[in-house]
Scaffold this active site. Sequence first.
Site, PDB file in Angstrom:
ATOM      1  N   ASN A 148       0.861  -1.199   0.000  1.00 51.72           N
ATOM      2  CA  ASN A 148       0.000   0.000   0.000  1.00 51.72           C
ATOM      3  C   ASN A 148       0.888   1.237   0.000  1.00 51.72           C
ATOM      4  OD1 ASN A 148       0.440   0.927   2.830  1.00 51.72           O
ATOM      5  ND2 ASN A 148      -0.419  -1.097   3.262  1.00 51.72           N
ATOM      6  N   ASP A 191      -4.666  -5.885   5.492  1.00 53.34           N
ATOM      7  CA  ASP A 191      -5.661  -6.710   6.186  1.00 53.34           C
ATOM      8  C   ASP A 191      -5.681  -8.139   5.630  1.00 53.34           C
ATOM      9  OD1 ASP A 191      -6.633  -4.741   7.934  1.00 53.34           O
ATOM     10  OD2 ASP A 191      -7.816  -3.859   6.318  1.00 53.34           O
ATOM     11  N   PRO A 221      -3.337 -11.212  10.735  1.00 56.28           N
ATOM     12  CA  PRO A 221      -3.665 -10.922  12.135  1.00 56.28           C
ATOM     13  C   PRO A 221      -3.885  -9.417  12.307  1.00 56.28           C
ATOM     14  CG  PRO A 221      -1.307 -11.351  11.884  1.00 56.28           C
ATOM     15  CD  PRO A 221      -1.960 -11.681  10.561  1.00 56.28           C
ATOM     16  N   ASP A 222      -4.791  -9.026  13.201  1.00 55.27           N
ATOM     17  CA  ASP A 222      -4.922  -7.604  13.560  1.00 55.27           C
ATOM     18  C   ASP A 222      -3.947  -7.360  14.711  1.00 55.27           C
ATOM     19  OD1 ASP A 222      -5.666  -5.126  14.754  1.00 55.27           O
ATOM     20  OD2 ASP A 222      -7.545  -5.231  13.616  1.00 55.27           O
ATOM     21  N   ILE A 223      -2.846  -6.715  14.385  1.00 56.52           N
ATOM     22  CA  ILE A 223      -1.764  -6.570  15.365  1.00 56.52           C
ATOM     23  C   ILE A 223      -2.228  -5.715  16.533  1.00 56.52           C
ATOM     24  CG2 ILE A 223       0.610  -5.748  15.675  1.00 56.52           C
ATOM     25  CD1 ILE A 223       0.973  -6.307  12.617  1.00 56.52           C
ATOM     26  N   PHE A 254      -4.562   4.048  15.052  1.00 52.25           N
ATOM     27  CA  PHE A 254      -5.053   4.989  14.050  1.00 52.25           C
ATOM     28  C   PHE A 254      -6.350   4.428  13.474  1.00 52.25           C
ATOM     29  CE2 PHE A 254      -2.101   8.427  12.888  1.00 52.25           C
ATOM     30  CZ  PHE A 254      -1.062   8.144  13.757  1.00 52.25           C
ATOM     31  N   LYS A 257     -14.072   1.462  16.274  1.00 52.79           N
ATOM     32  CA  LYS A 257     -12.790   0.731  16.295  1.00 52.79           C
ATOM     33  C   LYS A 257     -12.195   0.724  17.696  1.00 52.79           C
ATOM     34  CE  LYS A 257     -11.312   1.105  11.592  1.00 52.79           C
ATOM     35  NZ  LYS A 257     -10.627   1.830  10.555  1.00 52.79           N
ATOM     36  N   LYS A 284     -11.688  -2.938  19.186  1.00 52.06           N
ATOM     37  CA  LYS A 284     -10.314  -3.425  19.357  1.00 52.06           C
ATOM     38  C   LYS A 284      -9.802  -3.242  20.788  1.00 52.06           C
ATOM     39  CE  LYS A 284      -8.929  -2.509  14.541  1.00 52.06           C
ATOM     40  NZ  LYS A 284      -7.766  -2.446  13.624  1.00 52.06           N
TER      41      LYS A 284
HETATM   42  N1  CTP Z   1      -3.952  -2.489  12.333  1.00 52.18           N
HETATM   43  C1  CTP Z   1      -3.148  -3.523  12.758  1.00 52.18           C
HETATM   44  N2  CTP Z   1      -3.188  -4.722  12.129  1.00 52.18           N
HETATM   45  C2  CTP Z   1      -4.008  -4.926  11.082  1.00 52.18           C
HETATM   46  C3  CTP Z   1      -4.833  -3.863  10.620  1.00 52.18           C
HETATM   47  C4  CTP Z   1      -4.786  -2.661  11.271  1.00 52.18           C
HETATM   48  O1  CTP Z   1      -2.388  -3.340  13.728  1.00 52.18           O
HETATM   49  N3  CTP Z   1      -4.023  -6.109  10.482  1.00 52.18           N
HETATM   50  C5  CTP Z   1      -3.942  -1.218  13.071  1.00 52.18           C
HETATM   51  C6  CTP Z   1      -3.393  -0.020  12.315  1.00 52.18           C
HETATM   52  O2  CTP Z   1      -2.006   0.132  12.583  1.00 52.18           O
HETATM   53  C7  CTP Z   1      -4.211   1.114  12.871  1.00 52.18           C
HETATM   54  C8  CTP Z   1      -5.519   0.477  13.234  1.00 52.18           C
HETATM   55  O3  CTP Z   1      -5.278  -0.910  13.299  1.00 52.18           O
HETATM   56  O4  CTP Z   1      -3.654   1.603  14.083  1.00 52.18           O
HETATM   57  C9  CTP Z   1      -6.664   0.741  12.327  1.00 52.18           C
HETATM   58  O5  CTP Z   1      -6.353   0.474  11.008  1.00 52.18           O
HETATM   59  P1  CTP Z   1      -7.436   0.751   9.852  1.00 52.18           P
HETATM   60  O6  CTP Z   1      -6.846   0.339   8.554  1.00 52.18           O
HETATM   61  O7  CTP Z   1      -7.994   2.121   9.979  1.00 52.18           O
HETATM   62  O8  CTP Z   1      -8.588  -0.185  10.255  1.00 52.18           O
HETATM   63  P2  CTP Z   1      -8.879  -1.671  10.087  1.00 52.18           P
HETATM   64  O9  CTP Z   1      -8.864  -2.261  11.431  1.00 52.18           O
HETATM   65  O10 CTP Z   1      -7.998  -2.308   9.080  1.00 52.18           O
HETATM   66  O11 CTP Z   1     -10.376  -1.618   9.596  1.00 52.18           O
HETATM   67  P3  CTP Z   1     -11.000  -1.288   8.169  1.00 52.18           P
HETATM   68  O12 CTP Z   1      -9.909  -1.403   7.143  1.00 52.18           O
HETATM   69  O13 CTP Z   1     -12.060  -2.309   8.060  1.00 52.18           O
HETATM   70  O14 CTP Z   1     -11.532   0.118   8.301  1.00 52.18           O
END
Ligand code: CTP
Length: 406
Positions: free
Chosen positions: A209, A277, A305-307, A324, A338, A342
């Site tokens: 990205n 994601d 994984p959502d870190i 963020f 969020k 989270k």
């Molecule tokens: N983040 C993360 N790991 C992921 C996705 C997101 O740690 N796999 C963290 C980003 O660093 C940021 C926050 O989650 O601090 C939100 O990221 P964002 O892209 O806005 O949201 P998503 O959770 O990916 O939700 P969506 O794309 O559905 O809006």
Amino acid sequence: MALSGKRILLIVSGGIAAYKAAILVRRLKDAGATVVPILTKGGAQFITPLTLAGLAEHPVYEDLFSLKDEAEMGHIRLAREADLILVAPASADLIGRMANGLADDLASTTLLAADGPVAIAPSMNPVMWANPATQANVHALMSRGVLVWGPADGDMACGEIGSGRLTEPEELVVMAEAFFAPKPLAGKRALVTSGPTHEPVDPVRVMANRSSGQQGQAIAAALATAGADVTLVTGPVSLPPPVGVRVERVQTADEMLAAVQSALPADIAVFAAAVADWRPKDAASEKLKKQAGQDELELRFVRNPDILASIAQGEPRPGLVIGFAAETENLVENAQAKRRSKQVDWILANDVSGGAVFGAPDNAITLVRGEGADGVEAWPELSKSQVAKRLVNRLVEALEGGAKLP
Ligand code: CTP
């Protein structure tokens, strides 16, 4: 100005990088410092005292036995009046003489007479820098509390590539500013994620990205300036890493999660990375070749994984977890959602409609710290480094107000 009222004794020793001392003097003066230059015999082969004196708007001291200098200001006073002695460039020879306590010219004598902070910015050929003799000298100085600012990596004037370049004058000024800045976060461990992730499709292609890593790096730098012990976990970016920060480089979301977990425990964790994601399911082990007549390619993706969520909900949980929310619509509602889902403490919500934030110098942030209008603070459009500083200010205010940080 960050260096107002600070008196910096700048010792310029021999080496091709001595010409950069002129720029350094300018930048230190721009930041408000008083600069008192000392030029060694070697340094004077590369830059004239007139240049330094003109830029510093201060006489240049060169000779230990010059009656005039000694009458006006002895070397002991020269050393003691400085708030910081900065040796830039610091040659291998001067480093060696410092390490061995020699005092055979004005620079080395002044350094031996110093009882305040001393920083050196080494500059030399990479092989000279790597030589065990130089390394032993530098370690001896570090063990006595001398700060070592650099050297940097890159192309050298001698045509070789490696470590040995003088840290750029602008970075030395940042280091000097950080040195003098108050340290309200001293003793706190901070963790920052930054940049994009690259998810392999095959051995030569990745899903990526547009994240440049600027915002995360600015936050890491601002936390370090405030005295925190910072680990920056970054995906692939072209920016040089900020100074004074431990850097872990990763490619994929899985690697980022592992690096973040091994950096725990932390008091403060800021998740600024634009983590993918999704990643391609079963990355091909050989390069994907076009087949004759093939018009389309289908890839299957699996969730990464959502870190942020896994650290916010895991153990050991950092005292304050900050994420963020990149949104193109319903900024605050989506950020609040969020924050809840989270289990994050604070969210920096930014409007990314049109993709304008990626790689841009500015960012418009709404800080969301709690439910309802009271928990929401809209910031004006600020540079990414101002956003970072404002975030650190909010952190310090929260700490002073007794927020629960371990
Ligand atoms: N983040 C993360 N790991 C992921 C996705 C997101 O740690 N796999 C963290 C980003 O660093 C940021 C926050 O989650 O601090 C939100 O990221 P964002 O892209 O806005 O949201 P998503 O959770 O990916 O939700 P969506 O794309 O559905 O809006």
